[in-house]
Design an enzyme around this catalytic site. Structure first.
Site, PDB file in Angstrom:
ATOM      1  N   SER A  82       9.837  10.877 -17.694  1.00 43.71           N
ATOM      2  CA  SER A  82      10.233  12.296 -17.690  1.00 43.71           C
ATOM      3  C   SER A  82      11.516  12.579 -18.472  1.00 43.71           C
ATOM      4  CB  SER A  82      10.348  12.810 -16.253  1.00 43.71           C
ATOM      5  OG  SER A  82       9.069  12.844 -15.674  1.00 43.71           O
ATOM      6  N   THR A 116       9.024  13.165  -7.749  1.00 43.34           N
ATOM      7  CA  THR A 116       7.864  12.285  -7.855  1.00 43.34           C
ATOM      8  C   THR A 116       7.753  11.422  -6.599  1.00 43.34           C
ATOM      9  OG1 THR A 116       6.673  10.790  -9.325  1.00 43.34           O
ATOM     10  CG2 THR A 116       9.058  10.497  -9.232  1.00 43.34           C
ATOM     11  N   LYS A 155       7.092  14.212  -2.717  1.00 48.14           N
ATOM     12  CA  LYS A 155       6.537  15.539  -3.006  1.00 48.14           C
ATOM     13  C   LYS A 155       6.264  16.367  -1.746  1.00 48.14           C
ATOM     14  CE  LYS A 155       4.457  14.212  -7.397  1.00 48.14           C
ATOM     15  NZ  LYS A 155       3.268  14.233  -8.249  1.00 48.14           N
ATOM     16  N   ASN A 201       6.293  19.443  -6.948  1.00 44.10           N
ATOM     17  CA  ASN A 201       6.836  18.498  -7.936  1.00 44.10           C
ATOM     18  C   ASN A 201       7.930  19.114  -8.792  1.00 44.10           C
ATOM     19  OD1 ASN A 201       5.457  20.107  -9.723  1.00 44.10           O
ATOM     20  ND2 ASN A 201       4.642  18.416 -10.929  1.00 44.10           N
ATOM     21  N   ASP A 220       1.263  19.875 -11.247  1.00 44.15           N
ATOM     22  CA  ASP A 220       0.362  18.751 -11.524  1.00 44.15           C
ATOM     23  C   ASP A 220      -1.059  19.206 -11.875  1.00 44.15           C
ATOM     24  OD1 ASP A 220       2.207  16.687 -11.185  1.00 44.15           O
ATOM     25  OD2 ASP A 220       1.891  16.613  -9.024  1.00 44.15           O
ATOM     26  N   GLY A 251     -10.750   9.830  -4.546  1.00 38.65           N
ATOM     27  CA  GLY A 251      -9.505   9.825  -3.785  1.00 38.65           C
ATOM     28  C   GLY A 251      -9.343  11.105  -2.994  1.00 38.65           C
ATOM     29  N   ASN A 276     -14.201   9.255  -1.247  1.00 37.24           N
ATOM     30  CA  ASN A 276     -13.026   8.519  -0.780  1.00 37.24           C
ATOM     31  C   ASN A 276     -13.448   7.376   0.130  1.00 37.24           C
ATOM     32  OD1 ASN A 276     -10.154   8.297  -0.853  1.00 37.24           O
ATOM     33  ND2 ASN A 276     -10.107   8.912   1.292  1.00 37.24           N
ATOM     34  N   MET A 305      -5.916   9.793 -13.554  1.00 34.04           N
ATOM     35  CA  MET A 305      -4.662  10.529 -13.400  1.00 34.04           C
ATOM     36  C   MET A 305      -3.455   9.602 -13.546  1.00 34.04           C
ATOM     37  SD  MET A 305      -5.901  13.300 -10.511  1.00 34.04           S
ATOM     38  CE  MET A 305      -4.292  13.529  -9.791  1.00 34.04           C
TER      39      MET A 305
HETATM   40  P1  ATR Z   1      -1.232   9.743  -3.386  1.00 35.99           P
HETATM   41  O1  ATR Z   1      -0.093  10.637  -3.028  1.00 35.99           O
HETATM   42  O2  ATR Z   1      -1.012   8.895  -4.598  1.00 35.99           O
HETATM   43  O3  ATR Z   1      -2.528  10.459  -3.423  1.00 35.99           O
HETATM   44  P2  ATR Z   1      -2.007   8.695  -0.843  1.00 35.99           P
HETATM   45  O4  ATR Z   1      -1.884  10.043  -0.210  1.00 35.99           O
HETATM   46  O5  ATR Z   1      -1.505   7.493  -0.119  1.00 35.99           O
HETATM   47  O6  ATR Z   1      -1.268   8.647  -2.226  1.00 35.99           O
HETATM   48  O7  ATR Z   1      -3.542   8.479  -1.224  1.00 35.99           O
HETATM   49  C1  ATR Z   1      -3.985   7.353  -1.891  1.00 35.99           C
HETATM   50  C2  ATR Z   1      -5.451   7.538  -2.241  1.00 35.99           C
HETATM   51  O8  ATR Z   1      -5.902   6.417  -3.009  1.00 35.99           O
HETATM   52  C3  ATR Z   1      -6.363   7.597  -1.039  1.00 35.99           C
HETATM   53  O9  ATR Z   1      -7.458   8.418  -1.339  1.00 35.99           O
HETATM   54  C4  ATR Z   1      -6.788   6.143  -0.875  1.00 35.99           C
HETATM   55  O10 ATR Z   1      -7.990   5.963  -0.172  1.00 35.99           O
HETATM   56  P3  ATR Z   1      -7.958   5.977   1.444  1.00 35.99           P
HETATM   57  O11 ATR Z   1      -7.746   7.382   1.852  1.00 35.99           O
HETATM   58  O12 ATR Z   1      -9.287   5.463   1.832  1.00 35.99           O
HETATM   59  O13 ATR Z   1      -6.825   5.064   1.824  1.00 35.99           O
HETATM   60  C5  ATR Z   1      -6.973   5.781  -2.314  1.00 35.99           C
HETATM   61  N1  ATR Z   1      -6.893   4.335  -2.588  1.00 35.99           N
HETATM   62  C6  ATR Z   1      -5.795   3.560  -2.606  1.00 35.99           C
HETATM   63  N2  ATR Z   1      -6.109   2.286  -2.938  1.00 35.99           N
HETATM   64  C7  ATR Z   1      -7.443   2.271  -3.159  1.00 35.99           C
HETATM   65  C8  ATR Z   1      -8.377   1.256  -3.544  1.00 35.99           C
HETATM   66  N3  ATR Z   1      -7.997   0.000  -3.783  1.00 35.99           N
HETATM   67  N4  ATR Z   1      -9.675   1.619  -3.678  1.00 35.99           N
HETATM   68  C9  ATR Z   1     -10.068   2.881  -3.452  1.00 35.99           C
HETATM   69  N5  ATR Z   1      -9.241   3.881  -3.077  1.00 35.99           N
HETATM   70  C10 ATR Z   1      -7.946   3.584  -2.939  1.00 35.99           C
END
Ligand code: ATR
Length: 278
Positions: free
Chosen positions: A22, A67, A71, A92, A108, A133, A157, A221
């Site tokens: 940034s 970040t 957030k 953000n 974002d 996700g 997810n 992303m």
């Molecule tokens: P962020 O703010 O980056 O979205 P988060 O709220 O912790 O962080 O969410 C992480 C996301 O990545 C979730 O959707 C998580 O899946 P779960 O809800 O089942 O935990 C997903 N995620 C993280 N590691 C993963 C992996 N190895 N395979 C698939 N999904 C993953």
């Protein structure tokens, strides 16, 4: 008098934040638009986000980008929130107002959509879209994606309940379906957006290849300065012709924040290219 006394000061706050692009992006924007400002990366301790922000306000900063992992806390701290921030549940971009109030925005989702639609010429309207996700990152972009009127939007997810909850929260803005990865059927998608954190550990979500059609486009992303991200690699190795990482989204969300703060919209093309996108 220090050399920064006469310029407006901005920063990105996070933890970790040392490798943030940034400062480089905002410096390019400032140079290009002739704006006198400084922009630095500031790491705040995990347990003192609010104190850290108050300190920056006291020091006379004009605003900050926020970040990972702050957030949500930024959202809570704001006195006023943009509509996008309100629905994203995350902020953000903070603007420090005279008198101590804080405005919160979330750029974002707009950044993602601008990169797809304007830069990459990847339409969302009338296309079938799959988002991977259901965490904060995905919540932050669903509103602007739905505003483009995709033909359908599916959220997959690992933890199905979280996808169901998201689909419910955004149900008034369009039709969304929540599914587990292994329940994804044989229908393929025009656009697949990875919003999971899997890439942080160099993993990819357990996405069945049957969702890939001849013309499917993949977008991660996440971005990587040096090599392809795990998801972009995965897409290419399964024959996807067009797979992009999120460097353009990063620059576009920054441009949107810059425009909010400075009332002038920087050109992003050269900046994105300078960060490695062909
Ligand atoms: P962020 O703010 O980056 O979205 P988060 O709220 O912790 O962080 O969410 C992480 C996301 O990545 C979730 O959707 C998580 O899946 P779960 O809800 O089942 O935990 C997903 N995620 C993280 N590691 C993963 C992996 N190895 N395979 C698939 N999904 C993953």
């Amino acid at each position: 008098m220090s050399s920064t006394d006469h310029v407006d000061r901005y920063a990105v706050v996070g933890n970790p934040v040392a490798h943030s692009l940034s400062p480089r992006i905002h410096s390019s924007f400032a140079q290009q638009t002739g704006q006198a400002l400084s922009y630095q990366a500031i790491e705040l301790p995990h347990d003192s986000f609010t104190a850290g922000i108050r300190d920056l306000q006291q020091q006379g900063f004009s605003g900050v980008n926020v970040t990972v992992p702050f957030k949500r806390e930024a959202w809570e701290l704001c006195n006023h929130r943009s509509e996008a921030a309100q629905e994203a549940g995350a902020v953000n971009t903070l603007t420090f107002l005279q008198g101590g109030d804080i405005d919160g925005s979330n750029t974002d989702g707009v950044g993602l959509v601008r990169d797809l639609v304007d830069n990459l010429k990847v339409a969302i309207k009338d296309r079938s879209v799959l988002v991977l996700g259901a965490g904060g990152a995905v919540r932050g972009v669903l509103g602007p994606i739905l505003a483009q009127s995709p033909a359908d939007l599916t959220i997959a997810n690992r933890t199905l309940e979280k996808a169901i909850e998201l689909a419910r929260d955004f149900s008034e803005q369009g039709s969304l379906e929540a599914v587990a990865y292994d329940a994804l059927g044989a229908d393929n998608f025009d656009l697949i957006i990875n919003g999971t954190a899997a890439g942080l550990s160099n993993e990819v979500p357990p996405l069945p290849t049957r969702v890939l059609g001849a013309n499917s486009i993949c977008y991660d992303m996440m971005y990587s300065a040096s090599t392809a991200t795990a998801f972009v690699d995965w897409a290419h190795s399964h024959g996807v012709a067009k797979a992009f990482d999120g460097i353009g989204m990063l620059v576009e969300q920054a441009a949107e924040a810059f425009a909010l703060w400075r009332n002038v919209r920087p050109d992003t093309t050269e900046v994105i290219r300078s960060l490695g996108r062909p």
